[in-house]
Design an enzyme around this catalytic site. Structure first.
Site, PDB file in Angstrom:
ATOM      1  N   CYS A  92       2.860  -3.092   3.993  1.00  0.00           N
ATOM      2  CA  CYS A  92       2.071  -1.885   4.277  1.00  0.00           C
ATOM      3  C   CYS A  92       2.849  -1.085   5.301  1.00  0.00           C
ATOM      4  O   CYS A  92       4.035  -1.349   5.532  1.00  0.00           O
ATOM      5  CB  CYS A  92       0.651  -2.222   4.721  1.00  0.00           C
ATOM      6  SG  CYS A  92       0.485  -3.014   6.335  1.00  0.00           S
ATOM      7  N   ARG A 130       6.607 -33.341  12.287  1.00  0.00           N
ATOM      8  CA  ARG A 130       5.844 -32.565  13.274  1.00  0.00           C
ATOM      9  C   ARG A 130       5.420 -31.210  12.723  1.00  0.00           C
ATOM     10  O   ARG A 130       4.334 -30.718  13.037  1.00  0.00           O
ATOM     11  CB  ARG A 130       6.632 -32.408  14.582  1.00  0.00           C
ATOM     12  CG  ARG A 130       7.840 -31.505  14.528  1.00  0.00           C
ATOM     13  CD  ARG A 130       8.592 -31.530  15.862  1.00  0.00           C
ATOM     14  NE  ARG A 130       9.571 -30.465  16.013  1.00  0.00           N
ATOM     15  CZ  ARG A 130      10.759 -30.439  15.414  1.00  0.00           C
ATOM     16  NH1 ARG A 130      11.121 -31.420  14.595  1.00  0.00           N
ATOM     17  NH2 ARG A 130      11.590 -29.430  15.614  1.00  0.00           N
ATOM     18  N   HIS A 131       6.252 -30.639  11.877  1.00  0.00           N
ATOM     19  CA  HIS A 131       5.887 -29.339  11.295  1.00  0.00           C
ATOM     20  C   HIS A 131       4.795 -29.503  10.236  1.00  0.00           C
ATOM     21  O   HIS A 131       3.866 -28.692  10.168  1.00  0.00           O
ATOM     22  CB  HIS A 131       7.118 -28.652  10.714  1.00  0.00           C
ATOM     23  CG  HIS A 131       8.125 -28.291  11.749  1.00  0.00           C
ATOM     24  ND1 HIS A 131       7.799 -27.617  12.905  1.00  0.00           N
ATOM     25  CD2 HIS A 131       9.448 -28.550  11.839  1.00  0.00           C
ATOM     26  CE1 HIS A 131       8.861 -27.462  13.645  1.00  0.00           C
ATOM     27  NE2 HIS A 131       9.892 -28.022  13.036  1.00  0.00           N
ATOM     28  N   HIS A 169       9.686 -23.985   9.524  1.00  0.00           N
ATOM     29  CA  HIS A 169       8.671 -24.601  10.384  1.00  0.00           C
ATOM     30  C   HIS A 169       7.246 -24.399   9.874  1.00  0.00           C
ATOM     31  O   HIS A 169       6.408 -25.279  10.044  1.00  0.00           O
ATOM     32  CB  HIS A 169       8.762 -24.026  11.803  1.00  0.00           C
ATOM     33  CG  HIS A 169       9.993 -24.460  12.535  1.00  0.00           C
ATOM     34  ND1 HIS A 169      10.163 -24.243  13.878  1.00  0.00           N
ATOM     35  CD2 HIS A 169      11.122 -25.103  12.115  1.00  0.00           C
ATOM     36  CE1 HIS A 169      11.343 -24.736  14.264  1.00  0.00           C
ATOM     37  NE2 HIS A 169      11.941 -25.247  13.201  1.00  0.00           N
ATOM     38  N   ASP A 229       0.857  -1.181   0.000  1.00  0.00           N
ATOM     39  CA  ASP A 229       0.000   0.000   0.000  1.00  0.00           C
ATOM     40  C   ASP A 229       0.900   1.239   0.000  1.00  0.00           C
ATOM     41  O   ASP A 229       2.137   1.147  -0.131  1.00  0.00           O
ATOM     42  CB  ASP A 229      -1.034  -0.037   1.138  1.00  0.00           C
ATOM     43  CG  ASP A 229      -0.462   0.318   2.515  1.00  0.00           C
ATOM     44  OD1 ASP A 229       0.768   0.537   2.630  1.00  0.00           O
ATOM     45  OD2 ASP A 229      -1.246   0.381   3.477  1.00  0.00           O
ATOM     46  N   HIS A 230       0.286   2.412   0.177  1.00  0.00           N
ATOM     47  CA  HIS A 230       1.032   3.671   0.090  1.00  0.00           C
ATOM     48  C   HIS A 230       2.057   3.825   1.219  1.00  0.00           C
ATOM     49  O   HIS A 230       2.934   4.672   1.135  1.00  0.00           O
ATOM     50  CB  HIS A 230       0.045   4.841   0.128  1.00  0.00           C
ATOM     51  CG  HIS A 230      -0.893   4.774   1.296  1.00  0.00           C
ATOM     52  ND1 HIS A 230      -1.982   3.901   1.312  1.00  0.00           N
ATOM     53  CD2 HIS A 230      -0.911   5.412   2.485  1.00  0.00           C
ATOM     54  CE1 HIS A 230      -2.616   4.022   2.463  1.00  0.00           C
ATOM     55  NE2 HIS A 230      -1.989   4.924   3.193  1.00  0.00           N
ATOM     56  N   THR A 255       2.754  -0.849   8.639  1.00  0.00           N
ATOM     57  CA  THR A 255       3.235  -1.663   9.759  1.00  0.00           C
ATOM     58  C   THR A 255       3.458  -3.125   9.378  1.00  0.00           C
ATOM     59  O   THR A 255       4.113  -3.858  10.133  1.00  0.00           O
ATOM     60  CB  THR A 255       2.203  -1.653  10.900  1.00  0.00           C
ATOM     61  OG1 THR A 255       0.968  -2.174  10.381  1.00  0.00           O
ATOM     62  CG2 THR A 255       1.988  -0.251  11.444  1.00  0.00           C
ATOM     63  N   GLY A 256       2.862  -3.550   8.307  1.00  0.00           N
ATOM     64  CA  GLY A 256       2.838  -4.979   7.944  1.00  0.00           C
ATOM     65  C   GLY A 256       1.685  -5.713   8.610  1.00  0.00           C
ATOM     66  O   GLY A 256       1.398  -6.860   8.269  1.00  0.00           O
TER      67      GLY A 256
HETATM   68  C1  RB5 Z   1      -2.110   3.041   6.119  1.00  0.00           C
HETATM   69  O1  RB5 Z   1      -2.017   4.340   6.588  1.00  0.00           O
HETATM   70  C2  RB5 Z   1      -1.759   2.066   7.224  1.00  0.00           C
HETATM   71  O2  RB5 Z   1      -2.857   1.902   8.057  1.00  0.00           O
HETATM   72  C3  RB5 Z   1      -1.350   0.746   6.639  1.00  0.00           C
HETATM   73  O3  RB5 Z   1      -0.253   0.919   5.807  1.00  0.00           O
HETATM   74  C4  RB5 Z   1      -0.947  -0.329   7.629  1.00  0.00           C
HETATM   75  O4  RB5 Z   1      -0.014   0.134   8.535  1.00  0.00           O
HETATM   76  C5  RB5 Z   1      -2.065  -1.027   8.279  1.00  0.00           C
HETATM   77  O5  RB5 Z   1      -1.919  -1.990   9.034  1.00  0.00           O
END
Ligand code: RB5
Length: 148
Positions: free
Chosen positions: A66, A134-135, A99, A8-9, A68-69
């Protein structure tokens, strides 16, 4: 390996940096599904684009990014057949392959620098699933949750 990548942006610059790392690997063909600029987009749409290709077999693996991911990894894991791992360290990246047989890697462009992200990507694309019983058993149970 065919790998599809999207962001995303909040992670356009990280995507460009990760693509440079992926270009080091002659055997990896990369498809970039965007986004390509800072205009706001919704991360579930990107997760759906990337993970749809992995789930259908059109791509072997995916990378989703994104801010935060978090959002994009949660969305990715809603797609049937996807095991997305949010990794901001090399150990987790290796374990997610050995794993968990993760088929999608997630990272956050506002969380991690380009250098550490590059190391994570190098490890993630070169580490195989261990195939230990196991995995595999745990993965089978995990995937069975999709049908409950
Ligand atoms: C977008 O501003 C932000 O919410 C997105 O990139 C992400 O961090 C969401 O989990």
């Amino acid at each position: 390996m065919k790998l599809v990548i999207g962001c995303d942006h909040g992670a356009v610059e990280l995507k460009d940096s990760v693509k440079k790392v992926l270009a080091e690997f002659e055997d990896i063909k990369v498809e970039d599904v965007g986004t390509f600029d800072g205009n706001s987009v919704d991360y579930p749409d990107i997760a759906e684009k990337v993970c749809g290709k992995v789930a259908s077999g059109e791509a072997d693996r995916g990378i989703v990014l994104c801010g935060t991911g978090l959002g994009i990894s949660i969305a990715a894991n809603k797609v049937k057949g996807i095991r997305a791992a949010l990794c901001h360290d090399v150990f987790s990246a290796r374990m997610s392959r050995e794993h968990n047989d993760a088929n999608v890697l997630a990272m956050g462009g506002r969380v991690i620098g380009f250098g550490p992200a590059g190391e994570i990507v190098r490890v993630w694309v070169t580490t195989d699933f261990s195939h230990e019983e196991r995995h595999q058993r745990r993965i089978d149970k995990m995937m069975a949750l999709e049908n409950k």
